[in-house]
Design an enzyme around this catalytic site. Structure first.
Site, short mmCIF file in Angstrom:
data_model
loop_
_atom_site.label_atom_id
_atom_site.label_comp_id
_atom_site.label_asym_id
_atom_site.label_seq_id
_atom_site.Cartn_x
_atom_site.Cartn_y
_atom_site.Cartn_z
N GLY A 32 0.77 -1.24 0.00
CA GLY A 32 0.00 0.00 0.00
C GLY A 32 0.80 1.29 0.00
O GLY A 32 0.34 2.32 -0.49
N ASP B 244 -5.28 2.37 10.73
CA ASP B 244 -6.68 2.05 10.97
C ASP B 244 -6.83 1.61 12.43
O ASP B 244 -6.88 2.45 13.33
CB ASP B 244 -7.09 0.97 9.96
CG ASP B 244 -8.57 0.67 9.94
OD1 ASP B 244 -9.33 1.38 10.63
OD2 ASP B 244 -9.00 -0.26 9.25
P1 XMP Z 1 -4.46 -1.57 10.99
O1 XMP Z 1 -5.90 -1.88 11.33
O2 XMP Z 1 -3.54 -2.64 11.49
O3 XMP Z 1 -4.49 -1.71 9.43
O4 XMP Z 1 -4.08 -0.19 11.38
C1 XMP Z 1 -3.62 -1.19 8.59
C2 XMP Z 1 -3.78 -1.88 7.26
O5 XMP Z 1 -5.13 -2.20 6.97
C3 XMP Z 1 -5.46 -1.96 5.64
N1 XMP Z 1 -6.60 -1.02 5.59
C4 XMP Z 1 -7.15 -0.52 4.49
N2 XMP Z 1 -6.86 -0.71 3.20
N3 XMP Z 1 -8.56 0.77 2.58
C5 XMP Z 1 -7.57 -0.06 2.24
O6 XMP Z 1 -7.30 -0.22 1.06
C6 XMP Z 1 -8.93 1.04 3.85
O7 XMP Z 1 -9.85 1.83 4.09
C7 XMP Z 1 -8.18 0.34 4.86
N4 XMP Z 1 -8.25 0.34 6.19
C8 XMP Z 1 -7.27 -0.49 6.61
C9 XMP Z 1 -4.22 -1.39 5.02
O8 XMP Z 1 -3.56 -2.40 4.31
C10 XMP Z 1 -3.36 -0.95 6.17
O9 XMP Z 1 -1.98 -1.08 5.91
MG MG Z 2 -1.04 -1.75 4.19
#
Ligand code: XMP
Ligand code: MG
Length: 177
Positions: free
Chosen positions: A44, A102
């Site tokens: 990403g 996130d």
């Molecule tokens: P956490 O929950 O561990 O997640 O902070 C981080 C990873 O979750 C994915 N992620 C998303 N990917 N759209 C996406 O394309 C979103 O809205 C989204 N929310 C979380 C992402 O890979 C990130 O590195």
């Molecule tokens: Mg990611």
């Protein structure tokens, strides 16, 4: 909309460009006299990291890690390192570059995972910060945009590996997920 599953544009190409330049300038100021190592979290981060680094004016280097924690649009809760760094980071100033913060589970894990190797410092840069769903106490040192609790794609972010090529951040149509 040319991509059928995109409901709306959340952040335009122009706004991203402007904000990434601001972040790059801030990092350049903060790291004057230092030589940061940018550690991108694949996949990403790839577009954000490329644009961010082109706005950094101090000497720096880069490396990548791959972690997996997500499938589809919901967290599995588990973080797995599938590609590690292949260099010693002892004494280095690390800037972890993520696409989105996130729940914070990924970055919390990554930070402690790298901390053991005794870098001089670790900071976090993220394109998007989604504070509504935070489950850990992690905070981004550099965040381009605070975004609402919606699934976003584009500018490197995917939905099942698609839409990374969009030049803007778009909201996925929830009915189509
Ligand atoms: P956490 O929950 O561990 O997640 O902070 C981080 C990873 O979750 C994915 N992620 C998303 N990917 N759209 C996406 O394309 C979103 O809205 C989204 N929310 C979380 C992402 O890979 C990130 O590195
Ligand atoms: Mg990611």
């Amino acid at each position: 909309m040319e991509f059928e599953k995109i409901a709306s544009v959340l952040i335009s190409k122009e706004d991203i460009e402007k904000r990434v330049a601001e972040l790059g300038a801030q990092i350049s100021k903060d790291y004057e006299g230092k030589e940061p190592l940018f550690v991108g979290v694949l996949k990403g981060c790839f577009i954000f990291m490329a644009d961010l680094m082109r706005n950094v004016t101090v000497d720096c280097s880069m490396d990548f890690m791959t972690v997996s924690s997500y499938e589809g649009t919901s967290s599995t809760g588990a973080v797995k390192i599938t590609k590690d760094l292949n260099q010693d980071i002892c004494g280095k100033d690390i800037i972890i570059v993520e696409d989105i913060l996130d729940s914070g589970v990924t970055l919390k894990f990554l930070e402690s995972y790298l901390m053991v190797r005794k870098p001089n410092s670790i900071r976090i840069a993220t394109l998007a910060d989604k504070p509504a769903r935070r489950k850990t106490d992690i905070k981004a040192d550099y965040a381009c945009f605070e975004i609402p609790d919606a699934f976003v794609v584009g500018y490197g972010l995917d939905y099942n590996q698609k839409y990374r090529n969009l030049p803007y951040l778009g909201i996925l149509n929830p009915e189509l997920i």
